[in-house]
Structure formats: C-alpha cells, structure tokens
Scaffold this active site. Sequence first.
Site, PDB file in Angstrom:
ATOM      1  N   GLU A  43      35.377   8.997 -49.314  1.00 43.65           N
ATOM      2  CA  GLU A  43      36.324   9.402 -50.364  1.00 43.65           C
ATOM      3  C   GLU A  43      36.854  10.824 -50.204  1.00 43.65           C
ATOM      4  O   GLU A  43      36.369  11.763 -50.851  1.00 43.65           O
ATOM      5  CB  GLU A  43      35.664   9.247 -51.743  1.00 43.65           C
ATOM      6  N   GLU A  70      32.300   0.127 -51.850  1.00 42.15           N
ATOM      7  CA  GLU A  70      31.728   0.401 -53.176  1.00 42.15           C
ATOM      8  C   GLU A  70      32.523  -0.357 -54.224  1.00 42.15           C
ATOM      9  O   GLU A  70      33.752  -0.434 -54.158  1.00 42.15           O
ATOM     10  CB  GLU A  70      31.802   1.893 -53.562  1.00 42.15           C
TER      11      GLU A  70
HETATM   12  C1  PNW Z   1      32.324   7.281 -56.109  1.00 44.77           C
HETATM   13  N1  PNW Z   1      36.729   9.568 -60.323  1.00 44.77           N
HETATM   14  O1  PNW Z   1      32.771   8.450 -56.696  1.00 44.77           O
HETATM   15  C2  PNW Z   1      31.303   7.798 -55.120  1.00 44.77           C
HETATM   16  O2  PNW Z   1      31.483   7.406 -53.796  1.00 44.77           O
HETATM   17  C3  PNW Z   1      29.892   7.647 -55.570  1.00 44.77           C
HETATM   18  O3  PNW Z   1      29.116   8.641 -54.972  1.00 44.77           O
HETATM   19  C4  PNW Z   1      29.818   7.669 -57.080  1.00 44.77           C
HETATM   20  O4  PNW Z   1      28.538   7.702 -57.572  1.00 44.77           O
HETATM   21  C5  PNW Z   1      30.563   6.434 -57.570  1.00 44.77           C
HETATM   22  O5  PNW Z   1      31.899   6.417 -57.093  1.00 44.77           O
HETATM   23  C6  PNW Z   1      30.590   6.289 -59.076  1.00 44.77           C
HETATM   24  O6  PNW Z   1      31.230   7.373 -59.649  1.00 44.77           O
HETATM   25  C7  PNW Z   1      33.755   8.638 -57.589  1.00 44.77           C
HETATM   26  O7  PNW Z   1      36.474  10.368 -61.238  1.00 44.77           O
HETATM   27  C8  PNW Z   1      33.529   9.573 -58.588  1.00 44.77           C
HETATM   28  O8  PNW Z   1      37.846   9.003 -60.239  1.00 44.77           O
HETATM   29  C9  PNW Z   1      34.511   9.883 -59.488  1.00 44.77           C
HETATM   30  C10 PNW Z   1      35.733   9.261 -59.393  1.00 44.77           C
HETATM   31  C11 PNW Z   1      35.961   8.313 -58.386  1.00 44.77           C
HETATM   32  C12 PNW Z   1      34.965   8.013 -57.491  1.00 44.77           C
END
Ligand code: PNW
Length: 486
Positions: A204, A392
Amino acid sequence: MKGITRRFFGKIMAGSAAAAASGLSLPAFAKSQASGSAPNPTRLQYPEGFLWGCATASYQIEGGAKDGGRGPSLWDVFSHTPGKTHEGDTGDVADDSYHLYKEDVRLLKNLGVQTYRMSMSWSRIFPEGKGKVNQTGVDYYSNVVDELLKNNITPYITLFHWDTPAALAGGWQNRDTSKAFADYAAFITKKLGDRVKHWMTTNEFVCFTDLGYKIGQFAPGLKLPDAQVNQVRHHGILAHGLAVQAIRANTPSGTQVGLAENATVYVPIIETKEHVEAAQKATRLGNAPFLTALMEGKYMNLYLEREGANAPKVEEGDFKAISSPLDFVGINVYTPFFVRADDSKQGYAEIPYPTSQPKMASPWILLAPECLYWAVRNVVDLWKIPALYITENGTSSDDVINSAGRIDDIDRIMYLRNHLSHLHRAVSEGYPVKGYFLWSLLDNFEWADGYSKRFGIHYVDFKTQKRTPKLSAEWYKNTIAQNAVL
Ligand code: PNW
C-alpha cells in the site's frame, strides 16, 4: 477476460444436470442438497485450486520490538511519540507472535488455509536499514517459513509493510532508502528463496507515503508540501521496482514476484457502458502516482499537468525499474468510491456517500461489497494482468466475548460473505483471481487506532495473549473446506 475456465464451467454444468436428473426444480434441489452429499448447483462454488489464506504484518503482530537484535523502525518512534496513536498504544508486544509463531501457525492449520501472507521487519534483518546483518532476525524468519512449510502452508512474504528502519536518514524523503530497500530485498530473498516462492515488495504505497508524509496520521507523522510528497511517492514506487529487479537476480527461476497495493476502487453507479468506462478512467487517474505508473511505465499526462511544478523528479532508468514485469498483482480491498460519467476533462465524477451509507466499525470502511468485483475488473481490464490475488480484505468489528465465552461477529461474516459473493462473480467471468487473503488472522496493532480496532478472526486478549477463534473463524474454516460462499 470473459471466458469461463473449462473445468469450472464443467462443474456448474454437472450441478445443473444433477438437478435435472433428480426431477426437482432448482430451489427444491438446492434444499434437498443442504443435508445431502451431491453438489448444490445454486451455491457460489469457487474453482478447484483457488487459494485461501490469511494476512498479517510484522509490526502489527510480532512484538519483540527489542528482542533478538531488532533495530527500531519509524513505527516504533511514532507510536512512542505522545498523542500519535490511540491511548499511546505501541507495537512493543502486540500479539507477541515473535515468540508465539508456532501457535499462530496452528491457528492457520486449523482453519485449513493453503497460504499465509506475512511480512518481514526490515530492521530485524538490518537493524540499521543497511550494512550489518542481524543473523538472529534471519533465523527467526527462516524458522517461521519452516514451520509453515511443515504444515503445508505456502508462505507469501511482503518485504515491506511500513516498518521503515529508523536509522535510514530522511526515511522515504531520501532516494537512498529505495536503494537500501533493494539491497535488503536482494539479501533476504537470496537467503530464503530456496523455500519461499512468492514475494511481494511493498504494501500500500499511499499509506506509507501520503498518510506518513502528507497527512501525518502514520509514521513518520509529517505534513510536507506537495512537491516533497510527490517525491516520497516516487521513491516508494522506485523502491518497488528496484526490489523486483533485485529479487529476480537473486532467486531461482519460477519465483513469483508481485506487490500488495490498495488500488483505489471505483464502482460505476449503474452498470451501463458510460459509467463502466467512467469507473475505468477513475481507476487510471485515481491511481496515477502508483499502480498506473507501475503498469504503464510512466506518469499519466493528466497527473503531470495537474501537479505542474510539484511533479516528481524522475531520473533516467527509474521507469525501467518501476515498470519491471510482475508475475502477479495483489490488491487490498476494503471500500470503494462510486462514480458516474460526466463531461469533465477527466470524464467522471465521484458521488459523495449519503450519510446513511452503512459503515463497519472503522468509519472509513463503508459497506459496499461490489467493490471487490469492480476492483478486479477495472484493474485487470485496464492493464491485462495475468494473475491477481486479493492480498487483503476484511473489517473491524466491535467484538465482545459473550456470557457463553463466544465472539459472535456476525457483522464481519456478513461483510466477508458479501465480498466473496462479488469476488465469485469476477472469478466466474474468467478474471484470473488466484487467491484470497483475509485480513486478518488475529486482532493486532491497528496502526494509529492502536488496539481499539479489532480486525482478526481470532480474538486476542492482549493481557494474556490468549487467542480465541471468533464465529468468523468457524465460518471461514467451513468456507475453505467447501470452497464455496457459505
Ligand atoms: C491496510 N485507510 O491499511 C493495511 O495493509 C493493514 O496493515 C491494516 O491493518 C488494514 O488495512 C486495516 O486497516 C489501511 O484509512 C489502513 O483508508 C487505513 C486505510 C486503508 C488501508
């Protein structure tokens, strides 16, 4: 990408033929099969060989922050800075998977997953980001890999899930970090490449670039001006590209290289030609600094025009590395935007969500499960991707242990079931989706949200480290066993 695979089509036809032979109407036949053994032709069956897995990330589960010679990462620094995470939570202990990894492999084994997506802590291997190797860290990952293989679980390893070594001066503002990343990738894939055949470079881009250097919500918590943010983004994709080259040069042939990217997903408001095209345009422009640049080997003109003097500085050869061919693309999918076609230069407009759009426990996760279908379709149609994984997908839930000792997370099951139904549509239309990694195996350190948001299908008591399967774990186990949406 419309062709149904022969084997899969054959399976569906066999089911319908069975219903016809039984003399029952399809719904009656389905009912009769609920307790019987013959295949149910109406259910959403995944093709044979589809891979089910769970995903985690090093800083979120390992703990052992100072154990075995690990150096600090930017997330250690950030989480220890007052006011940056929920109630000052840190990943110092997290799920203690550094010590409890065998137990975690047992959880995976019990689910029946064929695969596990994990990440490695760069500063456990190179405590200072480069230079001196920490053999204890290498041994740790080697042991985890052996434990997985012993249990017939195929490891898919992400090299970087945001825990940048703190010793690397300037972090992602410094172009040298991209080179250090490639050296780390070369080293560790050479070490483990005899046993690990699937590697992902980065996880990401937008989260470690924009959230870290523009919004300041993630490590290192900076709010830089646009030109500098664009340069950070460029260093991120450059790191990916250099690492792909490094992995290829250091691993045996047959090694599969990809990445895990949370491509921004755009759903057409109505499935008509104009809106479907609008969603494709949005996918290209919305991902311009990242996936679009990787797939097209340059920055889109519209993106460069928009950024003007703030556009990233690109050096000769950068895009050759950045666009290195991949064996697969992984996409992390949680939530979409909806778009409609319009007459603007970009050709689409985003539709604001009504306030009544249902949300999950994390307010940024809107319930719109069609995003899993459109994520696959937009990305594969735009760039003709040969193999794709959902690296994911999952949700947080306000999990509580009830008086019977159970965690009945029916909202999570609802979320997953609906997403898998839409993914099934993509698979049955012939899109090359090879597997699905549920986020996450365990409740863990949810970045700035600390331990306040639980994403696991196993509940973790962070005081005792006791893991308890939630109802969703039982659901996932059955889904995997039957290879169908239940
Ligand atoms: C992903 N947003 O992160 C990550 O790859 C993981 O490490 C994380 O725990 C999981 O999604 C759940 O959050 C994100 O705010 C975190 O848009 C935040 C965002 C998107 C993805």
